[in-house]
Design a protein around this motif. Structure first.
Motif, PDB file in Angstrom:
ATOM      1  N   PRO A 204      35.560  46.693  31.994  1.00 40.30           N
ATOM      2  CA  PRO A 204      35.996  48.029  32.394  1.00 40.30           C
ATOM      3  C   PRO A 204      36.455  48.000  33.857  1.00 40.30           C
ATOM      4  O   PRO A 204      36.114  47.073  34.598  1.00 40.30           O
ATOM      5  N   THR A 205      37.205  48.981  34.269  1.00 44.03           N
ATOM      6  CA  THR A 205      37.676  49.080  35.644  1.00 44.03           C
ATOM      7  C   THR A 205      36.496  48.914  36.611  1.00 44.03           C
ATOM      8  O   THR A 205      35.471  49.570  36.443  1.00 44.03           O
ATOM      9  N   TYR A 206      36.639  48.029  37.592  1.00 40.71           N
ATOM     10  CA  TYR A 206      35.633  47.708  38.618  1.00 40.71           C
ATOM     11  C   TYR A 206      34.491  46.819  38.125  1.00 40.71           C
ATOM     12  O   TYR A 206      33.674  46.366  38.919  1.00 40.71           O
ATOM     13  N   SER A 207      34.418  46.562  36.807  1.00 40.44           N
ATOM     14  CA  SER A 207      33.287  45.780  36.299  1.00 40.44           C
ATOM     15  C   SER A 207      33.522  44.283  36.451  1.00 40.44           C
ATOM     16  O   SER A 207      34.646  43.803  36.343  1.00 40.44           O
ATOM     17  N   LEU A 208      32.443  43.545  36.708  1.00 39.53           N
ATOM     18  CA  LEU A 208      32.488  42.086  36.636  1.00 39.53           C
ATOM     19  C   LEU A 208      32.069  41.628  35.247  1.00 39.53           C
ATOM     20  O   LEU A 208      32.370  40.523  34.835  1.00 39.53           O
ATOM     21  N   ASP A 209      31.342  42.478  34.538  1.00 45.47           N
ATOM     22  CA  ASP A 209      30.831  42.124  33.216  1.00 45.47           C
ATOM     23  C   ASP A 209      31.852  42.472  32.136  1.00 45.47           C
ATOM     24  O   ASP A 209      32.608  43.424  32.262  1.00 45.47           O
ATOM     25  N   ARG A 210      31.823  41.685  31.065  1.00 40.89           N
ATOM     26  CA  ARG A 210      32.652  41.978  29.889  1.00 40.89           C
ATOM     27  C   ARG A 210      31.866  42.902  28.969  1.00 40.89           C
ATOM     28  O   ARG A 210      30.816  42.506  28.454  1.00 40.89           O
ATOM     29  N   LEU A 211      32.379  44.074  28.769  1.00 38.32           N
ATOM     30  CA  LEU A 211      31.625  45.063  27.989  1.00 38.32           C
ATOM     31  C   LEU A 211      32.368  45.575  26.763  1.00 38.32           C
ATOM     32  O   LEU A 211      31.789  46.250  25.918  1.00 38.32           O
ATOM     33  N   LEU A 212      33.650  45.297  26.677  1.00 39.48           N
ATOM     34  CA  LEU A 212      34.438  45.801  25.553  1.00 39.48           C
ATOM     35  C   LEU A 212      35.229  44.664  24.918  1.00 39.48           C
ATOM     36  O   LEU A 212      35.508  43.659  25.567  1.00 39.48           O
ATOM     37  N   GLY A 213      35.638  44.871  23.673  1.00 40.54           N
ATOM     38  CA  GLY A 213      36.578  43.960  23.033  1.00 40.54           C
ATOM     39  C   GLY A 213      38.007  44.400  23.323  1.00 40.54           C
ATOM     40  O   GLY A 213      38.237  45.355  24.073  1.00 40.54           O
ATOM     41  N   THR A 214      38.959  43.712  22.718  1.00 44.40           N
ATOM     42  CA  THR A 214      40.358  44.122  22.901  1.00 44.40           C
ATOM     43  C   THR A 214      40.637  45.406  22.111  1.00 44.40           C
ATOM     44  O   THR A 214      41.732  45.959  22.205  1.00 44.40           O
ATOM     45  N   ASN A 215      39.684  45.857  21.363  1.00 44.94           N
ATOM     46  CA  ASN A 215      39.638  47.149  20.665  1.00 44.94           C
ATOM     47  C   ASN A 215      40.990  47.799  20.341  1.00 44.94           C
ATOM     48  O   ASN A 215      41.424  48.727  21.031  1.00 44.94           O
ATOM     49  N   PRO A 216      41.632  47.322  19.281  1.00 45.76           N
ATOM     50  CA  PRO A 216      42.976  47.819  18.960  1.00 45.76           C
ATOM     51  C   PRO A 216      42.980  49.196  18.303  1.00 45.76           C
ATOM     52  O   PRO A 216      41.990  49.618  17.702  1.00 45.76           O
ATOM     53  N   ILE A 217      44.120  49.853  18.448  1.00 46.61           N
ATOM     54  CA  ILE A 217      44.395  51.141  17.787  1.00 46.61           C
ATOM     55  C   ILE A 217      45.693  50.963  17.001  1.00 46.61           C
ATOM     56  O   ILE A 217      46.695  50.519  17.558  1.00 46.61           O
TER      57      ILE A 217
END
Lengths: 353, 353
Positions: free
Chosen positions: A146-159
């Motif tokens: 996420p914006t400003y994050s160093l950690d990976r928290l989401l997938g490429t999560n398509p729509i």
């Protein structure tokens, strides 16, 4: 190497049959998986077959799932995928959405306890023959910061959104909520090429042009990249919540990894990964013929806009449809490492490529 | 100059009453309009009051509309706004979506014959007190060039999604499908500052850092800017189609301009501009308490992620909520030209600012 669609279909179907998928499921999974190769989204097609097989070997995919509705209202349902292939669970859940839409105007299905379902567009397009608008989303293994994050928290999560037209070809949007799909990064890695700014960040959260940045502790960046990644982050978050918090699947950093060599969380917050499907009957709003005539006007208006020298304004779905036409005729070119993987899989089950 | 929320509320309400809005509508329109000022989206708040008044003077806004459902199924409706203020039509249409959701699990309403509705987030948030997820979209005056286009064919077409949490504040995404909202461009114009690459293109379709590029025959660029504007274009297109092709409003280049000095098309393809609203009852999927507990976990997980030095990972809606708290206490600062416009409006109707 070039393979015909039918050749890859027969091979893949045999492989799915070999892991004891019921015949109908093997055919369905093959059609869903190969729709990616046809449409030119090579990262999500047969190149991933070995990945699915390894997950099955690790006991993380159930080849004979009992997929079922566990809760419903007139326009909604929650489907439990019983740990099955997303390639099988997805179409079954989308069928529930279509049936809800037939009766109530729209149908919305959140899915838990599933696995990766291939390309989102394939599932959304199931609505088109019924004069319905189709939507499909899925969460995925955490690779995105996420914006400003160093950690990976989401997938490429398509729509994906598929909208029927009349004389014109249908409108089919299918997009990851990152600047670039991970598949494009993988291609740059293989070719040892730099990547454009805005695609990825390094382990310190700085924008990077190194295609290996994600592997080395960095992350993919949400859509918007340098100028406004909070929007891609927001969209990816909505996909995660609709797919998993609504259904009871794992969300955020708990989404099980696609690669079998990484273990899923020992303390999951839900079951498997999640999808979200929607279907809206066009004639739940206005007569379908009227709608489709206006869609034709929309499409021709946009397609005939004045364009930058040497370019043309495209309609979402145009490039993929053209690619599918071509590949059905000319065959599908696979990279050598992909062919090798398929041969490995084939040998395992005594199936000839 | 700084004004209290109540002061601006009383003034704006009096102005809407002066153009013969019924009392209830005047209050509703004021609340919707000022939600933008409270939440820090200054371009969409009282700064636009004079614009609405000019449209009313030009006979393009109906102050006493008969807003009604013209078609419906258990989970859908089409609402005709009768040329009313979007600030009034929007909440009435969202109320239909909420009632549909109460009965059928979800409600989806496409609106025609409306006008600009302020910020999308305001409308989506109407779902929150009912433990529902709210969605709101609208099309808007064409300012945006699709990928490769020289022509402006889309508005900034925002998408808002509001999702209820438990102990944590709610999740509220509200985003234009362009890299930057037009309001940010207007601010750079006033201050005579350059704009970042990816925001706008010039008349030849080249990316420009000139804040006046759009005024001089250029266009806003879809979200993604330099690296992948086809995704923002695709999202903006979906908003346009859901808002207008589904409802029978004007779409694409036919959307009526917000400024009264530009005439609407002499050959419209529909009526007014269009919106799209959605409401999903959380407990149409799983018990609301369960959902909200997981939302709390989602939010705290993301908020506490390791972040780039000096920054923190935010949840969509955080900055706007903080801004609203502050501005309710400290008042709302308006730029001099905005105050002047309000004084012009006040004088017209004998209302004191």
């Amino acid at each position: 190497m070039v393979f015909s669609y039918n050749q890859l279909f027969a091979f893949t179907e045999s492989v799915f049959l070999s892991i004891d998928c019921p015949a109908e499921d093997a055919t369905q999974a093959t059609e869903a998986l190969l729709s990616a190769d046809l449409r030119g989204i090579d990262s999500h097609g047969v190149a991933r077959l070995i990945g699915y097989i390894r997950l099955w070997e690790a006991g993380r995919i159930n080849a004979t799932p009992r997929v079922g509705v566990v809760y419903e209202t007139p326009s909604t349902a929650v489907v439990d995928g019983d740990g099955g292939l997303g390639l099988v669970v997805g179409p079954k859940a989308m069928a529930v959405a279509l049936e809800k839409a037939r009766l109530a105007g729209t149908g919305w299905v959140s899915v838990r306890n599933s696995n990766h379902f291939g390309i989102a567009g394939y599932h959304a397009m199931k609505a088109l023959p019924h004069d319905m608008i189709g939507l499909a989303m899925t969460n995925a293994s955490p690779l995105v910061a996420p914006t400003y994050s160093l950690d990976r928290l989401l997938g490429t999560n398509p729509i994906a959104v598929a909208i029927p037209a009349g004389e014109q070809p249908d409108f089919v949007l299918d997009m990851a909520t990152t600047t670039a799909a991970n598949g494009k990064l993988e291609i740059a890695q293989r070719k040892n090429l730099p990547i454009p700014a805005g695609w990825a960040q390094d382990a310190e959260g700085r924008s990077s042009t190194d295609a290996h940045a994600v592997k080395n502790g960095g992350a993919l960046q949400p859509l918007g990249g340098e100028t406004g990644s909070h929007k891609g982050y927001g969209l990816g978050a909505v996909v995660d919540i609709f797919s998993a918090v609504l259904s009871g699947a794992n969300y955020g950093p708990w989404v099980p990894p696609f690669v079998a060599f990484l273990q899923p969380s020992a303390n999951p917050v839900g079951q498997g990964l999640g999808h979200f499907f929607g279907a809206m009957r066009v004639d739940a709003f206005r007569p379908a013929d009227e709608f489709k005539a206006h869609m034709d006007n929309w499409i021709t208006t946009f397609r005939s806009a004045n364009a930058v020298e040497g370019q043309q304004v495209l309609i979402p779905g145009d490039p993929e449809r053209e690619m599918a036409k071509r590949r059905l005729l000319d065959g599908i070119t696979l990279l050598d490492p992909v062919v090798k993987d398929l041969e490995t899989v084939g040998k395992k089950f005594g199936v000839q490529l």
